[in-house]
Motif scaffolding. Structure first.
Motif, PDB file in Angstrom:
ATOM      1  N   ALA A 172       0.826  -1.209   0.000  1.00 50.01           N
ATOM      2  CA  ALA A 172       0.000   0.000   0.000  1.00 50.01           C
ATOM      3  C   ALA A 172       0.860   1.259   0.000  1.00 50.01           C
ATOM      4  N   ALA A 173       1.942   1.254   0.777  1.00 51.42           N
ATOM      5  CA  ALA A 173       2.806   2.432   0.842  1.00 51.42           C
ATOM      6  C   ALA A 173       3.513   2.684  -0.488  1.00 51.42           C
ATOM      7  N   VAL A 174       4.019   1.610  -1.101  1.00 48.78           N
ATOM      8  CA  VAL A 174       4.777   1.758  -2.343  1.00 48.78           C
ATOM      9  C   VAL A 174       3.887   2.203  -3.495  1.00 48.78           C
ATOM     10  N   THR A 175       2.687   1.654  -3.592  1.00 54.39           N
ATOM     11  CA  THR A 175       1.847   1.904  -4.766  1.00 54.39           C
ATOM     12  C   THR A 175       0.842   3.037  -4.591  1.00 54.39           C
ATOM     13  N   LEU A 176       0.402   3.308  -3.345  1.00 52.21           N
ATOM     14  CA  LEU A 176      -0.663   4.284  -3.133  1.00 52.21           C
ATOM     15  C   LEU A 176      -0.217   5.543  -2.395  1.00 52.21           C
ATOM     16  N   VAL A 177       0.857   5.464  -1.626  1.00 49.37           N
ATOM     17  CA  VAL A 177       1.302   6.627  -0.847  1.00 49.37           C
ATOM     18  C   VAL A 177       2.441   7.365  -1.541  1.00 49.37           C
ATOM     19  N   GLN A 233       9.115   4.892 -12.515  1.00 52.01           N
ATOM     20  CA  GLN A 233       8.608   4.614 -11.171  1.00 52.01           C
ATOM     21  C   GLN A 233       7.453   3.619 -11.210  1.00 52.01           C
ATOM     22  N   LEU A 234       6.554   3.766 -12.182  1.00 54.52           N
ATOM     23  CA  LEU A 234       5.421   2.852 -12.299  1.00 54.52           C
ATOM     24  C   LEU A 234       5.891   1.441 -12.615  1.00 54.52           C
ATOM     25  N   THR A 235       6.895   1.331 -13.472  1.00 51.65           N
ATOM     26  CA  THR A 235       7.449   0.010 -13.787  1.00 51.65           C
ATOM     27  C   THR A 235       8.044  -0.635 -12.545  1.00 51.65           C
ATOM     28  N   PHE A 236       8.811   0.157 -11.782  1.00 54.30           N
ATOM     29  CA  PHE A 236       9.382  -0.383 -10.544  1.00 54.30           C
ATOM     30  C   PHE A 236       8.293  -0.833  -9.578  1.00 54.30           C
ATOM     31  N   ALA A 237       7.275   0.002  -9.377  1.00 55.60           N
ATOM     32  CA  ALA A 237       6.196  -0.349  -8.446  1.00 55.60           C
ATOM     33  C   ALA A 237       5.473  -1.612  -8.891  1.00 55.60           C
ATOM     34  N   ALA A 238       5.253  -1.760 -10.196  1.00 53.10           N
ATOM     35  CA  ALA A 238       4.561  -2.943 -10.712  1.00 53.10           C
ATOM     36  C   ALA A 238       5.404  -4.196 -10.503  1.00 53.10           C
ATOM     37  N   LEU A 280      -6.112   7.671   7.195  1.00 50.60           N
ATOM     38  CA  LEU A 280      -6.901   6.466   7.455  1.00 50.60           C
ATOM     39  C   LEU A 280      -6.071   5.206   7.259  1.00 50.60           C
ATOM     40  N   LEU A 281      -5.231   5.178   6.229  1.00 54.87           N
ATOM     41  CA  LEU A 281      -4.387   4.014   5.989  1.00 54.87           C
ATOM     42  C   LEU A 281      -3.386   3.826   7.119  1.00 54.87           C
ATOM     43  N   ALA A 282      -2.743   4.912   7.546  1.00 55.75           N
ATOM     44  CA  ALA A 282      -1.765   4.814   8.634  1.00 55.75           C
ATOM     45  C   ALA A 282      -2.419   4.335   9.928  1.00 55.75           C
ATOM     46  N   LEU A 283      -3.606   4.863  10.228  1.00 54.40           N
ATOM     47  CA  LEU A 283      -4.315   4.442  11.436  1.00 54.40           C
ATOM     48  C   LEU A 283      -4.735   2.976  11.343  1.00 54.40           C
ATOM     49  N   THR A 284      -5.159   2.554  10.157  1.00 56.35           N
ATOM     50  CA  THR A 284      -5.541   1.156   9.958  1.00 56.35           C
ATOM     51  C   THR A 284      -4.364   0.222  10.189  1.00 56.35           C
ATOM     52  N   ILE A 285      -3.202   0.561   9.646  1.00 54.56           N
ATOM     53  CA  ILE A 285      -2.019  -0.283   9.825  1.00 54.56           C
ATOM     54  C   ILE A 285      -1.631  -0.350  11.300  1.00 54.56           C
TER      55      ILE A 285
END
Length: 365
Positions: free
Chosen positions: A146-151, A168-173, A326-331
């Motif tokens: 989630a951090a690598v692809t969405l944050v 960057q998109l290639t690396f993330a994929a 919200l993501l940080a609190l969820t984790i």
């Protein structure tokens, strides 16, 4: 002599994929009125349920933890199909659909499925028990993906806006695929025992004694699963204008379309996890929840990245400030839930409040 009654062997899960193909053939390429739109929507929902049912049959045949993996992949295939289909017809305005859907899937799995499962299990047995090694590893994988692809796209500077550059998109994929593959190897081969249901003392539970389906039944379900997936892709293409129009008519933001997709594809997964929790097999519920989140990111993002070559408009993956919080609190909350290896209704309630917060902000950002 009384006449012998013959039992009709065909169930709705067998008929639905075939009928869905018929509905698809009749509706493809036509402008639909209100009644046909409702019929297509019902066919789409029923086909998703049928697809996951057949995935469950195959999963039961191969056993845990492979079963949870089969279910997660089947749900992700449906999710990817819906996203690509709606992005192809949505034009430039659909640039955030992949982000919205994947983030909604992460919030629904890590808070909704986990929260409901913990509440159901704790209400019935006092507290739920699971393996913190397996669940913790799965949660760490979800957090990293989630951090690598969405944050990270929100904070990069190579391109304007919350968007990766091509490199960057290639690396993330590639990183997402590798991490997903490593997780699957860990779950099914190297540390399979970490992902099996446990007793209160931490020992692995015995396998359930329900008779697994025959090879013939499993192969039949596999064939019907493939038919259902084809029908889902086609029906989603037909229904996508109505879904977008319905969201606009309700006064919700366009991003809510992603929430609708995630809710649709994860409903059967939620039911399967709840059933497992009722049988005191909380580890199976967590496998379904975190496995679906991992598959949703690890398979969806690379597929969408590849599809973006042919799709019009930008691919905006970066989350806004509210969703990052919200993501940080969820984790953070998930770590506190998973580490002890047991949970009560309190932890379940906390996760459900986080899910409710996400849904309220999705409707009224």
């Amino acid at each position: 002599m009384a006449a012998t009654r013959r039992r009709f062997p065909v169930s709705w899960t067998t008929v639905t994929p075939v009928l869905a193909i018929v509905v698809l053939a009749l509706s493809w390429g036509h402008e639909l009125g209100p009644v046909p739109v409702v019929i297509v929507a019902l066919a789409l929902g029923a086909t998703v349920l049928a697809a996951v049912h057949h995935a469950e049959v195959v999963a039961h045949r191969v056993g845990e933890p492979f079963g949870s993996l089969v279910l997660a992949i089947a749900v992700t295939v449906i999710e990817v199909a819906l996203i690509v289909t709606m992005m192809s017809s949505g034009g430039p305005e659909a640039g955030t659909l992949a982000r919205d859907t994947v983030f909604a899937a992460v919030m629904i799995t890590t808070n909704g499925i986990v929260g409901i499962s913990v509440m159901v299990g704790a209400r019935r047995y006092g507290e739920t028990h699971f393996n913190p090694e397996g669940s913790g590893g799965a949660l760490a994988t979800v957090a990293t993906l989630a951090a690598v692809t969405l944050v990270l796209p929100t904070f990069t500077f190579s391109t304007p806006g919350p968007e990766f550059s091509s490199t960057q998109l290639t690396f993330a994929a590639v990183a997402s695929l590798l991490l997903y593959g490593l997780f699957v190897l860990t779950q099914t081969v190297r540390h399979r025992d970490f992902f099996l249901p446990v007793d209160t003392d931490g020992s692995v539970k015995e396998e359930e004694h329900a008779e697994p389906p025959t090879n013939k039944a499993a192969m039949t379900s596999l064939g019907l699963l493939l038919v259902a997936l084809v029908a889902v892709v086609g029906l989603a293409k037909v229904e996508s204008p109505a879904i977008e129009a319905g969201v606009r008519a309700a006064g919700f933001p366009q991003s809510f379309v992603g929430v609708v997709i995630a809710l649709l594809v994860l409903l059967p997964e939620t039911l399967a996890a709840t059933r497992a929790a009722r049988r005191d097999r909380m580890q199976t519920s967590l496998n379904l929840a975190y496995g679906s989140a991992i598959a949703s990111i690890g398979l969806t993002i690379p597929t969408i990245a590849l599809a973006s070559i042919w799709l019009d408009g930008p691919l905006l993956l970066g989350l806004g400030a509210t969703h990052i919080v919200l993501l940080a609190l969820t984790i953070a909350v998930s770590v506190l839930t998973v580490v002890p290896g047991r949970a009560t209704r309190l932890q379940g309630g906390v996760h459900l409040v986080l899910l409710a917060s996400f849904l309220v902000l999705a409707v009224n950002p």
